[in-house]
Design a protein around this motif. Structure first.
Motif, PDB file in Angstrom:
ATOM      1  N   TYR A  99       0.813  -1.211   0.000  1.00  0.00           N
ATOM      2  CA  TYR A  99       0.000   0.000   0.000  1.00  0.00           C
ATOM      3  C   TYR A  99       0.852   1.268   0.000  1.00  0.00           C
ATOM      4  CZ  TYR A  99      -3.535  -3.424   1.286  1.00  0.00           C
ATOM      5  OH  TYR A  99      -4.354  -4.519   1.295  1.00  0.00           O
ATOM      6  N   GLY A 100       2.138   1.131  -0.190  1.00  0.00           N
ATOM      7  CA  GLY A 100       3.017   2.287  -0.194  1.00  0.00           C
ATOM      8  C   GLY A 100       2.973   3.058  -1.497  1.00  0.00           C
ATOM      9  N   GLU A 101       3.619   4.195  -1.482  1.00  0.00           N
ATOM     10  CA  GLU A 101       3.662   5.046  -2.673  1.00  0.00           C
ATOM     11  C   GLU A 101       4.591   4.449  -3.720  1.00  0.00           C
ATOM     12  OE1 GLU A 101       4.840   9.658  -3.891  1.00  0.00           O
ATOM     13  OE2 GLU A 101       5.050   8.947  -1.827  1.00  0.00           O
ATOM     14  N   LYS A 102       4.138   4.438  -4.959  1.00  0.00           N
ATOM     15  CA  LYS A 102       4.937   3.916  -6.059  1.00  0.00           C
ATOM     16  C   LYS A 102       5.744   5.034  -6.703  1.00  0.00           C
ATOM     17  CE  LYS A 102       2.042  -0.037  -7.327  1.00  0.00           C
ATOM     18  NZ  LYS A 102       1.312  -0.724  -8.419  1.00  0.00           N
ATOM     19  N   PHE A 103       6.912   4.691  -7.167  1.00  0.00           N
ATOM     20  CA  PHE A 103       7.754   5.654  -7.868  1.00  0.00           C
ATOM     21  C   PHE A 103       8.625   4.906  -8.869  1.00  0.00           C
ATOM     22  CE2 PHE A 103       9.919   4.148  -4.114  1.00  0.00           C
ATOM     23  CZ  PHE A 103      11.225   3.945  -4.512  1.00  0.00           C
ATOM     24  N   GLN A 104       9.203   5.638  -9.814  1.00  0.00           N
ATOM     25  CA  GLN A 104      10.016   5.029 -10.867  1.00  0.00           C
ATOM     26  C   GLN A 104      11.492   5.348 -10.668  1.00  0.00           C
ATOM     27  OE1 GLN A 104       6.858   6.416 -11.751  1.00  0.00           O
ATOM     28  NE2 GLN A 104       6.240   4.266 -11.697  1.00  0.00           N
ATOM     29  N   LEU A 105      12.306   4.341 -10.859  1.00  0.00           N
ATOM     30  CA  LEU A 105      13.757   4.502 -10.810  1.00  0.00           C
ATOM     31  C   LEU A 105      14.320   4.287 -12.206  1.00  0.00           C
ATOM     32  CD1 LEU A 105      14.936   2.681  -7.547  1.00  0.00           C
ATOM     33  CD2 LEU A 105      14.876   5.131  -7.986  1.00  0.00           C
ATOM     34  N   GLU A 106      15.267   5.117 -12.586  1.00  0.00           N
ATOM     35  CA  GLU A 106      15.937   4.973 -13.867  1.00  0.00           C
ATOM     36  C   GLU A 106      17.352   4.436 -13.641  1.00  0.00           C
ATOM     37  OE1 GLU A 106      15.909   8.565 -16.096  1.00  0.00           O
ATOM     38  OE2 GLU A 106      13.723   8.689 -16.200  1.00  0.00           O
ATOM     39  N   TYR A 107      17.699   3.394 -14.391  1.00  0.00           N
ATOM     40  CA  TYR A 107      19.030   2.814 -14.326  1.00  0.00           C
ATOM     41  C   TYR A 107      19.725   3.055 -15.663  1.00  0.00           C
ATOM     42  CZ  TYR A 107      17.159   0.229 -10.295  1.00  0.00           C
ATOM     43  OH  TYR A 107      16.582  -0.117  -9.103  1.00  0.00           O
ATOM     44  N   LYS A 108      20.677   3.955 -15.678  1.00  0.00           N
ATOM     45  CA  LYS A 108      21.460   4.192 -16.883  1.00  0.00           C
ATOM     46  C   LYS A 108      22.698   3.307 -16.815  1.00  0.00           C
ATOM     47  CE  LYS A 108      23.472   7.874 -19.695  1.00  0.00           C
ATOM     48  NZ  LYS A 108      23.792   9.331 -19.774  1.00  0.00           N
ATOM     49  N   TYR A 109      22.853   2.451 -17.801  1.00  0.00           N
ATOM     50  CA  TYR A 109      23.880   1.410 -17.742  1.00  0.00           C
ATOM     51  C   TYR A 109      25.282   1.976 -17.540  1.00  0.00           C
ATOM     52  CZ  TYR A 109      26.616  -2.699 -19.058  1.00  0.00           C
ATOM     53  OH  TYR A 109      27.511  -3.744 -19.059  1.00  0.00           O
ATOM     54  N   THR A 110      25.630   3.011 -18.279  1.00  0.00           N
ATOM     55  CA  THR A 110      26.975   3.578 -18.138  1.00  0.00           C
ATOM     56  C   THR A 110      27.196   4.172 -16.749  1.00  0.00           C
ATOM     57  OG1 THR A 110      26.164   5.631 -19.147  1.00  0.00           O
ATOM     58  CG2 THR A 110      27.252   4.030 -20.603  1.00  0.00           C
ATOM     59  N   ASP A 111      26.143   4.767 -16.173  1.00  0.00           N
ATOM     60  CA  ASP A 111      26.259   5.316 -14.818  1.00  0.00           C
ATOM     61  C   ASP A 111      26.429   4.217 -13.780  1.00  0.00           C
ATOM     62  OD1 ASP A 111      25.998   7.817 -15.872  1.00  0.00           O
ATOM     63  OD2 ASP A 111      23.946   8.165 -15.174  1.00  0.00           O
ATOM     64  N   GLU A 117      32.297   1.275 -10.227  1.00  0.00           N
ATOM     65  CA  GLU A 117      33.708   1.175 -10.619  1.00  0.00           C
ATOM     66  C   GLU A 117      34.036  -0.250 -11.072  1.00  0.00           C
ATOM     67  OE1 GLU A 117      35.833   2.627  -7.189  1.00  0.00           O
ATOM     68  OE2 GLU A 117      35.685   4.705  -7.895  1.00  0.00           O
ATOM     69  N   MET A 118      33.231  -0.725 -12.020  1.00  0.00           N
ATOM     70  CA  MET A 118      33.400  -2.073 -12.554  1.00  0.00           C
ATOM     71  C   MET A 118      33.471  -2.023 -14.076  1.00  0.00           C
ATOM     72  SD  MET A 118      30.795  -4.547 -10.413  1.00  0.00           S
ATOM     73  CE  MET A 118      31.078  -4.919  -8.675  1.00  0.00           C
ATOM     74  N   THR A 119      34.132  -3.018 -14.631  1.00  0.00           N
ATOM     75  CA  THR A 119      34.081  -3.200 -16.082  1.00  0.00           C
ATOM     76  C   THR A 119      32.779  -3.910 -16.439  1.00  0.00           C
ATOM     77  OG1 THR A 119      35.135  -5.373 -16.020  1.00  0.00           O
ATOM     78  CG2 THR A 119      36.586  -3.446 -16.140  1.00  0.00           C
ATOM     79  N   LYS A 120      32.467  -3.928 -17.728  1.00  0.00           N
ATOM     80  CA  LYS A 120      31.268  -4.622 -18.193  1.00  0.00           C
ATOM     81  C   LYS A 120      31.303  -6.091 -17.780  1.00  0.00           C
ATOM     82  CE  LYS A 120      28.731  -5.596 -22.495  1.00  0.00           C
ATOM     83  NZ  LYS A 120      28.685  -7.062 -22.369  1.00  0.00           N
ATOM     84  N   GLU A 121      32.464  -6.736 -17.929  1.00  0.00           N
ATOM     85  CA  GLU A 121      32.611  -8.160 -17.595  1.00  0.00           C
ATOM     86  C   GLU A 121      32.446  -8.405 -16.101  1.00  0.00           C
ATOM     87  OE1 GLU A 121      34.167  -7.202 -21.407  1.00  0.00           O
ATOM     88  OE2 GLU A 121      34.732  -6.392 -19.438  1.00  0.00           O
ATOM     89  N   GLU A 122      33.010  -7.533 -15.268  1.00  0.00           N
ATOM     90  CA  GLU A 122      32.884  -7.682 -13.819  1.00  0.00           C
ATOM     91  C   GLU A 122      31.432  -7.505 -13.375  1.00  0.00           C
ATOM     92  OE1 GLU A 122      37.360  -5.951 -12.771  1.00  0.00           O
ATOM     93  OE2 GLU A 122      35.575  -4.705 -12.482  1.00  0.00           O
TER      94      GLU A 122
END
Length: 223
Positions: A99-111, A117-122
């Protein structure tokens, strides 16, 4: 069920809602039959909203559409889109339970890579350790443990000798599953989708009213 959607820019710089792929599964709370999919596709056709129904796994396809800039972002609860290197993932979160408030999170891959502080493979290996569609999560290895292990050892190959096979319940074919997952996350998904296939057109309002009357029991006076 899960419906994957995206917002894409038209050439006149207006925004249009584009529902480009959907997938469904039966759950205990809401049975979802093939007729529901047919009804959904019928509604989208009436509204002239372009859609693409994938065959098999739709995650790699929709992620590739985002990489190819055919859509601006992916809207989904599935975190496997992150190791698929989806440029922008939008996910709905909720505070305080059901019953809590809904919100949207954005995940930008490069960020994400920059902040961790990881490589793509890590990063891919960390996601695999956390559990994904292709490999189950190891016992007593949660997200925080996975993060620390990757930061210290850089890869799953280097991590496994530091774990206990019995305590962490590591399957005999674990590395085979890991390598298969890496391939699935890293490969390009080939498709024939063109931008013109996603163009919006004028919806058929009269057919839409009939559809609503049939499936939603609404009278025409309410439109």
């Amino acid at each position: 069920y899960s419906i994957l959607a995206a917002i894409a820019k038209l050439k006149n710089k207006n925004y249009a809602f584009r529902l480009y792929t959907c997938r469904y599964s039966k759950t205990k709370t809401m049975p979802f039959a093939s007729k529901h999919v047919d009804n959904l596709k019928g509604l989208l056709t009436i509204l002239s909203i372009p859609y693409i129904q994938g065959h098999g796994e739709t995650d790699p396809l929709s992620a590739q559409l985002c990489k190819d800039k055919l859509v601006d972002f992916i809207l989904s609860e599935d975190m496997d889109y992150l190791p698929l290197a989806t440029p922008l993932l939008v996910r709905t979160e909720q505070n305080g339970g059901d019953y809590g408030e809904k919100f949207q999170l954005e995940y930008k891959y490069t960020d994400v890579l920059e902040k961790l502080e990881m490589t793509k493979e890590e990063f891919t290996d960390m996601c695999i350790l956390c559990g994904c569609d292709y490999v189950g999560q190891l016992y007593k290895v949660g997200p925080i443990s996975a993060y620390k292990l990757i930061k210290n050892h850089k890869s799953i190959e280097n991590i496994l000798p530091t774990l206990d096979v019995e305590k962490n319940k590591i399957p005999d074919n674990y590395m085979e599953l890991v390598n298969n997952a890496r391939v699935c996350f890293d490969k390009r998904y080939e498709h024939r989708i063109k931008r013109e296939m996603l163009c919006m057109r004028t919806p058929n309002i009269e057919k839409f009213k009939k559809f609503m009357d049939q499936f939603c029991t609404l009278s025409s006076g309410k439109y």
